[in-house]
Motif scaffolding. Structure first.
Motif, PDB file in Angstrom:
ATOM      1  N   SER A  16       0.879  -1.183  -0.073  1.00 32.47           N
ATOM      2  CA  SER A  16      -0.058   0.159  -0.060  1.00 32.47           C
ATOM      3  C   SER A  16       0.867   1.256  -0.215  1.00 32.47           C
ATOM      4  N   GLY A  20       0.649   3.682  -3.237  1.00 27.21           N
ATOM      5  CA  GLY A  20       0.238   5.285  -2.662  1.00 27.21           C
ATOM      6  C   GLY A  20       1.328   6.169  -3.305  1.00 27.21           C
ATOM      7  N   SER A  21       2.518   5.908  -3.171  1.00 23.40           N
ATOM      8  CA  SER A  21       3.692   6.579  -3.579  1.00 23.40           C
ATOM      9  C   SER A  21       3.502   6.731  -5.059  1.00 23.40           C
TER      10      SER A  21
END
Length: 104
Positions: A16, A20-21
């Motif tokens: 995650s 997300g990055s």
């Protein structure tokens, strides 16, 4: 060694974080494109207006014997009229500038 449940939770946390990055990077890239879009549209509009003015001047002077769409297909000999030569060079510079500005 850690418990299997801890390993699964750690793997999910890392996935995650990486996703997300990646989404944040994509959103930042989109924001930059959106920020540059108005300027690019303004440049394209200005360029179009200039081309229309040049075409109107060419038509007013009765130079209808050459195709207006693309002067790259014209003969390789330079035109006799200096203004016509300048117009062709401007059109060629415009085409080259557009090619340079196109995303790869």
């Amino acid at each position: 060694m850690s418990e299997p449940q801890t390993l699964v939770q750690a793997a999910l946390n890392r996935l995650s974080a990486r996703l997300g990055s990646g989404l944040a990077d994509a959103a930042a890239g989109f924001a930059v494109l959106a920020q540059d879009a108005p300027e690019r549209l303004r440049q394209e509009w200005d360029l179009f207006k200039e081309e229309v003015e040049l075409e109107a001047q060419r038509l007013e002077h009765g130079e209808q014997d050459q195709p207006a769409a693309d002067s790259s297909t014209a003969s390789s000999s330079p035109p006799a009229d200096p203004q016509q030569q300048i117009d062709q060079l401007r059109a060629q510079v415009t085409r080259l500038a557009r090619r340079l500005e196109e995303p790869a």
